[in-house]
Design a protein around this motif. Sequence first.
Motif, short mmCIF file in Angstrom:
data_model
loop_
_atom_site.label_atom_id
_atom_site.label_comp_id
_atom_site.label_asym_id
_atom_site.label_seq_id
_atom_site.Cartn_x
_atom_site.Cartn_y
_atom_site.Cartn_z
N ILE A 29 0.83 -1.21 0.00
CA ILE A 29 0.00 0.00 0.00
C ILE A 29 0.86 1.26 0.00
O ILE A 29 0.62 2.19 -0.77
CB ILE A 29 -0.95 0.00 1.21
N SER A 30 1.88 1.28 0.87
CA SER A 30 2.74 2.47 0.95
C SER A 30 3.52 2.66 -0.35
O SER A 30 3.73 3.80 -0.80
CB SER A 30 3.71 2.35 2.13
N THR A 31 3.93 1.58 -0.99
CA THR A 31 4.62 1.69 -2.28
C THR A 31 3.68 2.26 -3.34
O THR A 31 4.07 3.12 -4.13
CB THR A 31 5.14 0.32 -2.73
N ALA A 32 2.43 1.80 -3.34
CA ALA A 32 1.45 2.32 -4.30
C ALA A 32 1.15 3.78 -4.04
O ALA A 32 1.04 4.58 -4.98
CB ALA A 32 0.16 1.49 -4.22
N VAL A 33 1.05 4.16 -2.77
CA VAL A 33 0.76 5.56 -2.42
C VAL A 33 1.89 6.47 -2.89
O VAL A 33 1.65 7.56 -3.41
CB VAL A 33 0.55 5.69 -0.89
N MET A 34 3.13 6.02 -2.71
CA MET A 34 4.26 6.84 -3.11
C MET A 34 4.44 6.87 -4.63
O MET A 34 5.19 7.69 -5.15
CB MET A 34 5.54 6.32 -2.46
N SER A 251 6.05 1.56 7.90
CA SER A 251 5.01 1.73 6.89
C SER A 251 3.87 2.60 7.40
O SER A 251 3.31 3.41 6.65
CB SER A 251 4.47 0.37 6.45
N LEU A 252 3.51 2.45 8.67
CA LEU A 252 2.42 3.23 9.23
C LEU A 252 2.74 4.71 9.28
O LEU A 252 1.88 5.56 9.05
CB LEU A 252 2.08 2.73 10.64
N ILE A 257 1.02 10.00 7.83
CA ILE A 257 1.30 11.39 7.54
C ILE A 257 0.90 11.73 6.11
O ILE A 257 0.37 12.80 5.84
CB ILE A 257 2.79 11.72 7.78
N ARG A 258 1.13 10.81 5.19
CA ARG A 258 0.76 11.08 3.80
C ARG A 258 -0.75 11.30 3.65
O ARG A 258 -1.20 12.26 3.03
CB ARG A 258 1.20 9.92 2.92
#
Length: 335
Positions: A29-34, A251-252, A257-258
């Motif tokens: 998820i964090s990779t997709a968000v970035m 990851s959290l 924050i994002r």
Amino acid sequence: MGISLEKAELLSLGLTTFLYGLFFTLFLISTAVMSYRVTEDVRSQRNKILPVSFSMLVVATIHIVLLWVRGKIGFVDQRGGSSTAFYENIADMTNVLKVGCLLLQSLLGDGVIIWRLYVVYGKRAWVTAPSIILVIAYTVVGCVALQFIAHARPGTDVFHVATSWITAYFSLTMVTNVLCSGAIAWRIFRAGKPLRGAGTKMLWPVIFIVIESSALYAFGVIAVLASFLSGSNGQYPAVDAIVPLVGIVFSLIVLQIRFHVSSSVSPRSDGQTSTNGGGWPRPPGRPMGVDDPEFPMRSIRMAVHVTKQTHTHTSTHDVSGDSLSDEGMEKPTAL
């Protein structure tokens, strides 16, 4: 002991597998968000985050594979005559490698938080000196403890091997994490004192995220120390849970924050964007784009270091003449 060794290892296998699955999901998820709506600044910061996140995932993957290999050897093959005999042999190579994964994951997690501390304090190396000393100290202590474990005699349990070294290791890594997180939260709070209204509302969630992430890891280490010092086999699942927990915390922070900053940016009627408590407003009376040495907002934006830019046609210049966008300045969104 409270819980038998076999039950403790089964609990460890189930709990760590669950936490690894959670970490793997958060990593995706964090990779997709970035990777969504990537700007040049976001791409630059992403190139710093992804290698660390991927390294944590690799270590956690090796760790969970070792856990399942040990589960097969212990409960299916019953090497040594029984599952108890196998798990009591802490000098087994699979256990030594598993402990090595814990040491490496702790170094990655603390390395990230020390980097954040370094950036928040305007890249002053002396600020990070105590934390670096602590990291060096617990690395040495951890390696010594690992040597004791690797050369333990058959039948000797972990509670009677390098007890003081193991206690010192977990104590030092917890102190390092709490010290760095507290210093980061304090710096953000001090930098936000000149702000009023919307700026203050933005700073508190960032501070809470820093504190919560530190508390999550600290509680995990406290659980290890409490169970280990009490001689409970519950320390086995507690120790194994630390490895994926480090990645989960990382990851959290990125996601919290994002998403917080993204939700705080809303379009204005003139087609530009405005912040609803989510921007980094300048101190009262200071021109846009000028950083006060006593008000290092740019450093704090770097500390949380995944940036999100909003589009605008208004521009100005900082003290060095660099062109900056009024509302296109960096917004803190991760780490």
